[in-house]
Design a protein around this motif. Structure first.
Motif, PDB file in Angstrom:
ATOM      1  N   HIS A  83     -21.304   3.282   7.537  1.00 42.95           N
ATOM      2  CA  HIS A  83     -20.534   3.883   6.351  1.00 42.95           C
ATOM      3  C   HIS A  83     -21.037   3.399   5.029  1.00 42.95           C
ATOM      4  CE1 HIS A  83     -16.850   4.769   4.008  1.00 42.95           C
ATOM      5  NE2 HIS A  83     -16.342   5.227   5.077  1.00 42.95           N
ATOM      6  N   ASP A  85     -19.790   2.479   1.820  1.00 43.05           N
ATOM      7  CA  ASP A  85     -18.618   2.269   0.951  1.00 43.05           C
ATOM      8  C   ASP A  85     -18.461   2.491  -0.265  1.00 43.05           C
ATOM      9  OD1 ASP A  85     -17.883   0.976   3.761  1.00 43.05           O
ATOM     10  OD2 ASP A  85     -18.759  -0.692   3.265  1.00 43.05           O
ATOM     11  N   TRP A 116     -23.771   8.948   9.476  1.00 41.34           N
ATOM     12  CA  TRP A 116     -23.016   8.325   8.267  1.00 41.34           C
ATOM     13  C   TRP A 116     -21.885   8.882   7.815  1.00 41.34           C
ATOM     14  CZ3 TRP A 116     -25.005   4.292   5.683  1.00 41.34           C
ATOM     15  CH2 TRP A 116     -26.116   3.922   5.929  1.00 41.34           C
ATOM     16  N   GLN A 117     -20.798   7.930   7.397  1.00 43.95           N
ATOM     17  CA  GLN A 117     -19.425   8.479   6.700  1.00 43.95           C
ATOM     18  C   GLN A 117     -19.255   7.815   5.411  1.00 43.95           C
ATOM     19  OE1 GLN A 117     -17.004   7.524  10.393  1.00 43.95           O
ATOM     20  NE2 GLN A 117     -15.995   9.204   9.151  1.00 43.95           N
ATOM     21  N   THR A 118     -18.694   8.643   4.493  1.00 39.71           N
ATOM     22  CA  THR A 118     -18.375   8.261   3.383  1.00 39.71           C
ATOM     23  C   THR A 118     -16.893   9.135   2.860  1.00 39.71           C
ATOM     24  OG1 THR A 118     -19.203   7.647   1.058  1.00 39.71           O
ATOM     25  CG2 THR A 118     -19.673   9.723   1.862  1.00 39.71           C
ATOM     26  N   ASN A 170     -13.206  13.060   3.521  1.00 35.90           N
ATOM     27  CA  ASN A 170     -13.788  12.291   4.396  1.00 35.90           C
ATOM     28  C   ASN A 170     -15.370  13.033   4.858  1.00 35.90           C
ATOM     29  OD1 ASN A 170     -14.627  11.681   7.242  1.00 35.90           O
ATOM     30  ND2 ASN A 170     -14.123   9.684   6.302  1.00 35.90           N
TER      31      ASN A 170
END
Length: 183
Positions: A83, A85, A116-118, A170
């Protein structure tokens, strides 16, 4: 030589890092609404919560030896679902292509990443463009009053001075040549 490097942010330097991050983030708030909150965005508590997360890695980012921004990432070495952040470029370095260079360096720094997340607030058109059109993220979900983030902080919805209550995107990026394991 335009090499991107990362220097860990030690706890003694966290206050300066927070101020730089808040300055970079405040520009969008100011552009959206001249009467922004007197409280720093993001809050010190949000930054500290991410900084002290056991999976967190926090860095000042340098290009050719000059500090240009910073990141906080959460790295899960078991799932390789990571992630982003916080990611910021200091305002004096905006609109020079540095953000994309830094993103590519982040991908290189964490080659085992499968996902990947953000996220970013709905009004951050510049960030939405950056993540989707430049970095290859896809919009995964849109959190709003009718679809709240089940993992998000509960805020007082009557205070909308930061714009986050109007919606939050998201994003997800599935890395190419990586096998995706279901959560």
């Amino acid at each position: 030589m335009n090499e991107i490097t990362f220097e860990p942010v030690i706890e003694l330097a966290l206050d300066e890092f927070k101020k730089r991050l808040q300055t970079a983030f405040s520009l969008a708030i100011i552009a959206m609404n001249e009467k922004a909150s007197d409280e720093p965005i993001p809050s010190d508590q949000d930054i500290e919560r991410n900084y002290y997360n056991k999976e967190a890695e926090t860095y000042n980012v340098y290009k050719s030896g000059q500090r240009v921004g910073g990141i906080i990432v959460s790295i899960n070495h078991l799932s390789n679902h990571n992630h982003l952040d916080f990611f910021f470029i200091d305002p004096e370095h905006h609109s020079k292509g540095i953000g994309f260079e830094v993103w590519r360096a982040i991908e290189e720094k964490y080659p085992e990443t499968e996902i990947w997340q953000t996220g970013t607030p709905y009004f951050e058109k510049r960030n939405i463009h950056f993540y989707v059109n430049k970095c290859g993220f896809q919009i995964n979900e849109f959190f709003c009053e009718h679809h709240p983030d089940p993992h998000g902080q509960q805020e007082d919805l009557s205070d909308d001075s930061d714009g986050f209550d109007d919606g939050f995107f998201n994003f997800i990026k599935i890395m190419k040549n990586k096998t995706h394991k279901a959560d």
